[in-house]
Design an enzyme around this catalytic site. Structure first.
Site, PDB file in Angstrom:
ATOM      1  N   ASP A 145     -23.233  44.350 -14.800  1.00 15.93           N
ATOM      2  CA  ASP A 145     -22.490  44.297 -13.794  1.00 15.93           C
ATOM      3  C   ASP A 145     -21.764  43.779 -12.707  1.00 15.93           C
ATOM      4  O   ASP A 145     -20.531  43.753 -12.530  1.00 15.93           O
ATOM      5  CB  ASP A 145     -24.004  43.785 -13.418  1.00 15.93           C
ATOM      6  CG  ASP A 145     -24.985  44.936 -11.882  1.00 15.93           C
ATOM      7  OD1 ASP A 145     -24.473  45.242 -10.806  1.00 15.93           O
ATOM      8  OD2 ASP A 145     -26.501  45.449 -12.923  1.00 15.93           O
ATOM      9  N   HIS A 167     -25.541  43.698  -6.331  1.00 25.26           N
ATOM     10  CA  HIS A 167     -26.290  44.881  -6.851  1.00 25.26           C
ATOM     11  C   HIS A 167     -26.968  44.142  -8.331  1.00 25.26           C
ATOM     12  O   HIS A 167     -27.649  44.087  -8.969  1.00 25.26           O
ATOM     13  CB  HIS A 167     -25.052  46.212  -7.406  1.00 25.26           C
ATOM     14  CG  HIS A 167     -26.017  46.847  -8.538  1.00 25.26           C
ATOM     15  ND1 HIS A 167     -26.435  46.495 -10.025  1.00 25.26           N
ATOM     16  CD2 HIS A 167     -26.619  48.470  -8.103  1.00 25.26           C
ATOM     17  CE1 HIS A 167     -26.541  48.027 -10.516  1.00 25.26           C
ATOM     18  NE2 HIS A 167     -27.187  48.421  -9.604  1.00 25.26           N
ATOM     19  N   SER A 214     -30.991  52.052 -11.547  1.00 24.99           N
ATOM     20  CA  SER A 214     -30.164  50.655 -12.027  1.00 24.99           C
ATOM     21  C   SER A 214     -30.966  49.286 -11.608  1.00 24.99           C
ATOM     22  O   SER A 214     -31.247  48.340 -12.470  1.00 24.99           O
ATOM     23  CB  SER A 214     -29.192  50.275 -11.003  1.00 24.99           C
ATOM     24  OG  SER A 214     -28.382  50.500 -11.072  1.00 24.99           O
TER      25      SER A 214
END
Length: 798
Positions: A153, A226, A564
């Protein structure tokens, strides 16, 4: 003479590989990144290492390198070398050089690089994972303490309480990874929770140029948010109190709170580059992770050209479970990504928690909306002037800016018109939070973000920088009509905080990508859904919760939505299941999650599609919403070995070279093609495709599926088939009863689907149209219900 002889020998050694004409200076500027898979055994002995061989091969392919003018950086042509997932490398080359290299001896495949993008806490309780339950999945697996989840990520913010190692035992002895220091990230940032951290930027910088280190950090530290968010969903520790701007107050926890984390940073300002993703897979396999969590998506291409499919195949073959996000392209069909059958593809659903922020109009109507706005509220005693940014002569600055103004794009709103008013903005093009910033800068008092027809009724709660809310397409239409018809339209936004016990829940999130699979519709995708709507998880410093540059608010947790967020839920659950069943393969774990998933909501009714309000289908939710408590004891599993995947690829009519690019070895497809079709992969779902049926529907067609199930229950058991056939179809199962004498025994069955009628609602299926119908088979032994969907797709001929 000796030196000349040596040079000649070296030159011949690379010429066995290829020969290529000199390239032009214009072609040199068109270099792209390619990923090259080679046969490691083909390395000529003259080269001391594979890297030497690779460099010489690329130099020979770009023949002008012998003139000393390559245009490469000082590091040479190679970006990454790979040795765990396959033997090979990535490099910048001209298209002609890549073409020459592709036919060279020893080269198995060349993949052009794709740039991918991110698919962007009450969920443990909603899933039934309670820390106080002494007999549940968490307790039985010690919360996953011996398992390692690799998160590919944007990195991690290691100081967050979610990544504390308090109370954890020593790092598992099998761990071979490391913590790589970098800008703003010392090796001491790792601990017994975060046991590995690496970053890969070679592919990004080879294409985009050297990173701007004033905006990004050359390390595993997260400057986006994220990666921190997804890592804490998968394996965050228990943290109390936790909230975002006062919303969702309570305990935050990941799915496997004691599982160890290894982060692999591959996503940067310009995206996530395939060559870097493969480098992360290569490192994760070598390091010894048990699960890979990948919340990025991209264009669906054949598996032999898909770097994620190639990397994940090697990981699965090494016994690593790979979970990937389905993508946020919903609610349209054929939007699902990461569809390789060895990857568990996860869509997104809602939970029984929402953040209502309703719109009250001057005519008394109250319309539902959602928001996570935590700033100064609107005055309770006042209705504000209400305008639609796209109305002619309203908010736009003139000069043909009406369309831009309707979307509240940067610079499109006139402060003279907007000041002090609530502005209705259409969803699309720029980010939802960015629209609020445009309204705020123009002096607006608030914003109503209205869905378009494509978005339907799906709502996402955002941390807006001004009083703002999101409403569905129907409410948006009503608000616009009110503005157009009222002499002086007014309204306000009512922020109602956090609401629990929402019904119905779950529903399939509107944005969640849908099937069928564009690559292999014989395999139902997505596989399952998991919580992905308005999820609370850890967040880094230095990044406001709205995710825009102007937002300087600080929060330890943030609320985000996307597949996600759904993907790491399944990654963490897979770690728990692996801890409970160490001998289970990745396919066995996926089977347990799929066959125990549910498709009823908390009202006991069929699960709905948020976008339409209609009942969801298998292309929306796969087999259903994950249920970790039932997955712990599924009764039966559909297991798949690597050779089964190779047979599947054979039945897709892939060439031996295509298959070798994925599996790193050749394949004899003779036996596989005799055995049946691609749908005969031992998958826990059934997708029957019928073509050429049109008109009165009297043409009968049939297909069959062979499946083998393994008894993982406690001893002897008798399972009986319960079949609900798709409309217009006849389904037969042989045998109807499976008698297991012991745990671990395998038994097979045949499921035959016959299409009896292809008529549509008007009495016939129109030419060129398609129809999808659903049913299911459930194997039941009185204690376990092993459910698999049966989907029939009919494509009428033109």
């Amino acid at each position: 003479m000796k030196e000349n002889h040596h040079f000649a020998f070296l030159f011949l050694a690379v010429l066995f590989f290829l020969s290529s004409p000199a390239i032009s200076s214009s072609e040199k500027t068109s270099r792209k990144t390619y990923i090259v898979c080679v046969d490691g055994e083909a390395k000529p002995s003259v080269f001391p290492t594979h890297a030497h061989w690779y460099e010489t091969a690329v130099a020979a392919a770009e023949a002008d390198s012998f003139e000393g003018d390559t245009g490469w950086t000082s590091g040479g042509p190679l970006i990454h070398t790979y040795s765990s997932i396959f033997q090979g490398f990535s490099a910048r080359m001209t298209p002609s050089a890549a073409a020459a290299l592709s036919v060279a001896a020893g080269v198995l495949a060349i993949l052009p690089e794709q740039v991918r993008h991110l698919d962007t806490t009450r969920s443990p309780q909603f899933l039934g994972l309670k820390s106080s339950d002494s007999s549940g999945l968490l307790a039985e697996t010690d919360f996953g303490s011996d398992l390692v989840i690799g998160v590919i990520d944007t990195g991690i913010w290691p100081e967050r309480r979610s990544f504390s190692d308090s109370g954890l035992g020593s790092i598992p002895a099998k761990w071979r990874g490391t913590c790589v220091a970098g800008t703003g990230f010392l090796t001491s940032a790792c601990n017994r929770k975060l046991i590995g951290a690496r970053y890969f930027s070679g592919g990004y910088e080879a294409t985009s140029g050297r990173m701007n280190e004033t905006a990004e950090l050359r390390s595993a530290r997260d400057t986006d948010g994220h990666g921190t968010h997804t890592a804490s969903i998968a394996a965050g520790r228990y943290v109390y109190p936790a909230s975002t701007l006062g919303y969702a107050r309570g305990v935050a926890a990941g799915m496997a709170p004691k599982a160890r984390l290894a982060v692999y940073k591959v996503c940067w300002a310009a995206g996530c580059f395939d060559s870097d993703i493969l480098a992360a897979f290569d490192a994760a396999v070598a390091d010894g992770v048990n699960v890979v969590s990948l919340s990025v998506g991209g264009v669906v291409v054949p598996y032999y050209l898909d770097a994620i499919a190639v990397g994940s195949f090697a990981a699965v073959e090494a016994g690593i479970f790979v979970s990937a996000s389905a993508g946020n392209g919903g609610p349209g069909g054929l939007t699902v990504t990461n569809v390789a059958p060895w990857v568990t593809t996860v869509g997104a659903g809602s939970m029984d928690r929402s953040f209502p922020a309703d719109v009250r109009l001057g005519n008394g109507r109250v319309l539902p909306g959602v928001s996570v706005y935590g700033g100064p509220p609107l005055r309770k005693d006042l209705l504000y002037p209400l305008i639609y940014a796209g109305s002619p002569g309203e908010a736009s600055g003139g000069g043909g800016e009406g369309y831009s103004a309707s979307l509240c794009l940067e610079g499109s709103l006139s402060p003279n018109t907007v000041k002090g008013k609530i502005v209705v903005c259409d969803r699309g093009v720029n980010s939802r939070a960015a629209k609020g910033e445009v309204v705020r800068k123009a002096g607006g008092a608030g914003m109503i973000l209205a869905n378009g027809v494509f978005d339907g009724e799906g709502l996402v709660a955002d941390c807006h920088v001004l009083p703002g809310t999101a409403v569905g397409a129907n409410a948006g239409d009503e608000i616009r009509k009110y503005i157009a018809s009222a002499a002086s339209p007014t309204g306000t936004i009512l922020f109602r905080g956090t609401r629990l016990g929402v019904r119905p829940a779950p529903v399939v999130a509107s944005f969640s990508a849908r099937g069928p699979s564009p690559q292999s519709p014989e395999i139902l995708k997505p596989d399952v859904i998991a919580p992905g709507l308005n999820i609370l998880a850890a967040w880094p410093d230095g990044i406001g919760p709205a995710g825009i540059e102007s937002d300087h608010r600080q929060t330890e947790f943030n609320i985000l939505s996307g597949t996600s967020m759904a993907c790491p839920h399944v990654s963490g659950l897979a770690a728990l299941l692996k801890a409970a069943h160490p001998d289970w393969s990745p396919a066995a774990i996926r089977s347990a999650l799929m066959t125990t998933a549910y498709n009823k909501d908390n009202e006991g009714k069929p699960m709905l599609d948020e976008a339409t309000g209609n009942v969801s289908g298998a292309f929306d939710a796969g087999t259903g919403h994950v249920d970790p408590r039932r997955a712990m004891d599924p009764g039966l599993i559909y297991d798949i070995a690597p050779m089964d995947y190779i047979n599947f690829l054979c039945n897709l009519n892939y060439t031996s070279e295509n298959i070798k690019s994925i599996t790193r070895r050749g394949a004899d497809c003779t036996g596989a093609k005799r055995a049946g079709h691609a749908g005969n992969l031992n998958y826990p779902s059934f997708s029957a495709l019928f073509a050429g049926v049109a008109g009165n529907g009297k043409t009968r067609q049939s297909t069959h599926f062979l499946r083998t199930v393994t008894n993982v229950g406690r001893g002897a058991a008798v399972y009986r088939a319960e079949v609900s056939a798709p409309a217009g179809s006849k389904v037969e199962v042989e045998p109807l009863e499976l008698r297991f004498r012991r745990t671990g025994q395998k038994l097979s069955f045949l499921l035959r689907v016959e299409l009896e009628a292809a008529e549509g609602e008007g009495g016939r299926l129109p030419a060129g149209s398609s129809a999808v119908r659903g049913g299911e088979i459930v194997w039941n032994d009185g204690q376990h219900s092993v459910r698999s969907p049966i989907v029939v797709t009919i494509q009428a001929s033109l």
